[in-house]
Write an enzyme that holds these catalytic residues in place. Structure first.
Site, PDB file in Angstrom:
ATOM      1  N   GLY A  42      37.304 -50.006  60.156  1.00 31.87           N
ATOM      2  CA  GLY A  42      37.751 -51.349  60.544  1.00 31.87           C
ATOM      3  C   GLY A  42      36.863 -52.487  60.093  1.00 31.87           C
ATOM      4  O   GLY A  42      37.342 -53.572  59.806  1.00 31.87           O
ATOM      5  N   ASP A  98      34.569 -54.716  63.206  1.00 29.10           N
ATOM      6  CA  ASP A  98      35.701 -55.630  63.324  1.00 29.10           C
ATOM      7  C   ASP A  98      35.794 -56.269  64.700  1.00 29.10           C
ATOM      8  O   ASP A  98      35.976 -57.467  64.831  1.00 29.10           O
ATOM      9  CB  ASP A  98      37.022 -54.917  62.955  1.00 29.10           C
ATOM     10  N   ASP A 101      35.664 -54.425  71.795  1.00 28.92           N
ATOM     11  CA  ASP A 101      36.752 -54.263  72.775  1.00 28.92           C
ATOM     12  C   ASP A 101      36.146 -53.675  74.051  1.00 28.92           C
ATOM     13  O   ASP A 101      35.598 -54.412  74.873  1.00 28.92           O
ATOM     14  CB  ASP A 101      37.841 -53.386  72.155  1.00 28.92           C
ATOM     15  N   THR A 102      36.181 -52.350  74.208  1.00 26.74           N
ATOM     16  CA  THR A 102      35.530 -51.772  75.401  1.00 26.74           C
ATOM     17  C   THR A 102      34.010 -51.823  75.276  1.00 26.74           C
ATOM     18  O   THR A 102      33.305 -51.798  76.276  1.00 26.74           O
ATOM     19  CB  THR A 102      35.927 -50.298  75.601  1.00 26.74           C
ATOM     20  N   GLY A 103      33.504 -51.846  74.037  1.00 29.87           N
ATOM     21  CA  GLY A 103      32.060 -51.800  73.811  1.00 29.87           C
ATOM     22  C   GLY A 103      31.537 -50.380  73.628  1.00 29.87           C
ATOM     23  O   GLY A 103      30.370 -50.183  73.318  1.00 29.87           O
ATOM     24  N   LEU A 106      30.143 -49.865  69.930  1.00 36.14           N
ATOM     25  CA  LEU A 106      28.858 -50.516  69.641  1.00 36.14           C
ATOM     26  C   LEU A 106      27.735 -49.878  70.453  1.00 36.14           C
ATOM     27  O   LEU A 106      26.616 -49.726  69.966  1.00 36.14           O
ATOM     28  CB  LEU A 106      28.953 -52.021  69.934  1.00 36.14           C
ATOM     29  N   LYS A 129      37.153 -59.335  72.208  1.00 30.40           N
ATOM     30  CA  LYS A 129      38.264 -59.466  73.160  1.00 30.40           C
ATOM     31  C   LYS A 129      37.746 -60.054  74.464  1.00 30.40           C
ATOM     32  O   LYS A 129      36.695 -59.658  74.956  1.00 30.40           O
ATOM     33  CB  LYS A 129      38.914 -58.110  73.426  1.00 30.40           C
ATOM     34  N   ASP A 157      43.811 -51.369  62.529  1.00 23.57           N
ATOM     35  CA  ASP A 157      44.982 -50.560  62.201  1.00 23.57           C
ATOM     36  C   ASP A 157      45.687 -50.041  63.449  1.00 23.57           C
ATOM     37  O   ASP A 157      45.127 -50.036  64.548  1.00 23.57           O
ATOM     38  CB  ASP A 157      44.566 -49.348  61.361  1.00 23.57           C
ATOM     39  N   ARG A 163      46.174 -52.257  58.243  1.00 22.96           N
ATOM     40  CA  ARG A 163      44.807 -52.714  58.009  1.00 22.96           C
ATOM     41  C   ARG A 163      44.735 -53.820  56.972  1.00 22.96           C
ATOM     42  O   ARG A 163      43.844 -54.651  57.002  1.00 22.96           O
ATOM     43  CB  ARG A 163      43.980 -51.562  57.428  1.00 22.96           C
TER      44      ARG A 163
HETATM   45  P1  IMP Z   1      35.600 -50.404  71.417  1.00 20.45           P
HETATM   46  O1  IMP Z   1      34.819 -49.140  71.235  1.00 20.45           O
HETATM   47  O2  IMP Z   1      36.672 -50.240  72.463  1.00 20.45           O
HETATM   48  O3  IMP Z   1      34.787 -51.651  71.632  1.00 20.45           O
HETATM   49  O4  IMP Z   1      36.445 -50.636  70.134  1.00 20.45           O
HETATM   50  C1  IMP Z   1      35.878 -50.668  68.938  1.00 20.45           C
HETATM   51  C2  IMP Z   1      36.738 -50.040  67.889  1.00 20.45           C
HETATM   52  O5  IMP Z   1      38.074 -49.737  68.309  1.00 20.45           O
HETATM   53  C3  IMP Z   1      36.846 -51.037  66.788  1.00 20.45           C
HETATM   54  O6  IMP Z   1      35.872 -50.727  65.844  1.00 20.45           O
HETATM   55  C4  IMP Z   1      38.247 -50.855  66.283  1.00 20.45           C
HETATM   56  O7  IMP Z   1      38.204 -49.966  65.206  1.00 20.45           O
HETATM   57  C5  IMP Z   1      39.023 -50.231  67.409  1.00 20.45           C
HETATM   58  N1  IMP Z   1      39.861 -51.226  68.117  1.00 20.45           N
HETATM   59  C6  IMP Z   1      39.554 -51.887  69.253  1.00 20.45           C
HETATM   60  N2  IMP Z   1      40.522 -52.730  69.610  1.00 20.45           N
HETATM   61  C7  IMP Z   1      41.494 -52.602  68.669  1.00 20.45           C
HETATM   62  C8  IMP Z   1      42.767 -53.242  68.481  1.00 20.45           C
HETATM   63  O8  IMP Z   1      43.221 -54.114  69.237  1.00 20.45           O
HETATM   64  N3  IMP Z   1      43.462 -52.845  67.385  1.00 20.45           N
HETATM   65  C9  IMP Z   1      43.018 -51.898  66.508  1.00 20.45           C
HETATM   66  N4  IMP Z   1      41.822 -51.297  66.635  1.00 20.45           N
HETATM   67  C10 IMP Z   1      41.071 -51.641  67.723  1.00 20.45           C
HETATM   68 MG    MG Z   2      36.314 -49.345  64.371  1.00 19.94          MG
END
Ligand code: IMP
Ligand code: MG
Length: 174
Positions: A42, A98, A101-103, A106, A129, A157, A163
């Site tokens: 992403g 990219d 979101d939940t973190g 990272l 987000k 995606d 994407r």
């Molecule tokens: P997290 O681990 O939930 O913070 O999300 C991080 C990863 O989930 C990002 O690197 C994205 O690849 C994917 N992701 C999170 N939110 C979205 C979304 O709304 N659409 C598509 N991919 C997402």
């Molecule tokens: Mg990702």
């Protein structure tokens, strides 16, 4: 595809990326120790554009982190694959992805990289987000805050599709 709504167009995205690049130019212009690590897949599109706007030549490496398995919700487990472990010690790592979101991604990746003895880790995302994150991560450089919906385009995606859209859209589930 009619069940999507464009919320950030291509020009707006570029504007936000230029603003992030200006901040990186100020911070890293004279840092020979910088290593940019882009999270695949992403983060690649964002990183490719970001690098074009930098006023210096950074060293750019890649890691793969995945937590979605063809769904619109994270699976909760982050799988990391890296071939650059031996290069990280002593570097000022700038982790580029990219979206925050939940973190979980990272958090998992920064925990992983800390074990490899970098000098520092900073984080840079195109999108954050607006929500209560499961893991609270300091984001040092952020392109823009965005509503908490499932997004596609510009690196994001759904099941490997969308994407390459040049804009960011909300995917409305039917
Ligand atoms: P997290 O681990 O939930 O913070 O999300 C991080 C990863 O989930 C990002 O690197 C994205 O690849 C994917 N992701 C999170 N939110 C979205 C979304 O709304 N659409 C598509 N991919 C997402
Ligand atoms: Mg990702």
């Amino acid at each position: 595809m009619d069940n999507m709504k464009v919320i950030v167009d291509h020009d707006q995205i570029q504007q936000h990326i230029k603003e992030v690049a200006e901040k990186l130019n100020q911070r890293y212009q004279s840092d020979d120790n910088l290593m940019i690590i882009v999270l695949l897949q992403g983060g690649k599109r964002f990183a490719d554009d970001l690098v074009k706007y930098l006023s210096f030549e950074p060293s750019v490496e890649y890691m793969t982190a995945s937590s979605y398995h063809g769904d619109t919700q994270t699976s909760g487990t982050v799988k990391i694959s890296s071939e650059i472990d031996g290069k990280i010690a002593g570097k000022d790592v700038l982790l580029v992805d990219d979206i925050y979101d939940t973190g979980l991604t990272l958090k998992a990746v920064t925990d992983y990289i800390w074990l490899l003895n970098p000098a520092s880790i900073s984080t840079c995302v195109l999108l954050e987000k607006q929500k209560k994150h499961r893991e609270s991560i300091p984001v040092d450089f952020c392109g823009m805050k965005i509503e908490d919906s499932f997004l596609i385009g510009y690196g994001l995606d759904f099941e490997g599709k969308y994407r390459d859209l040049p804009y960011i859209a909300i995917m409305q589930e039917e």
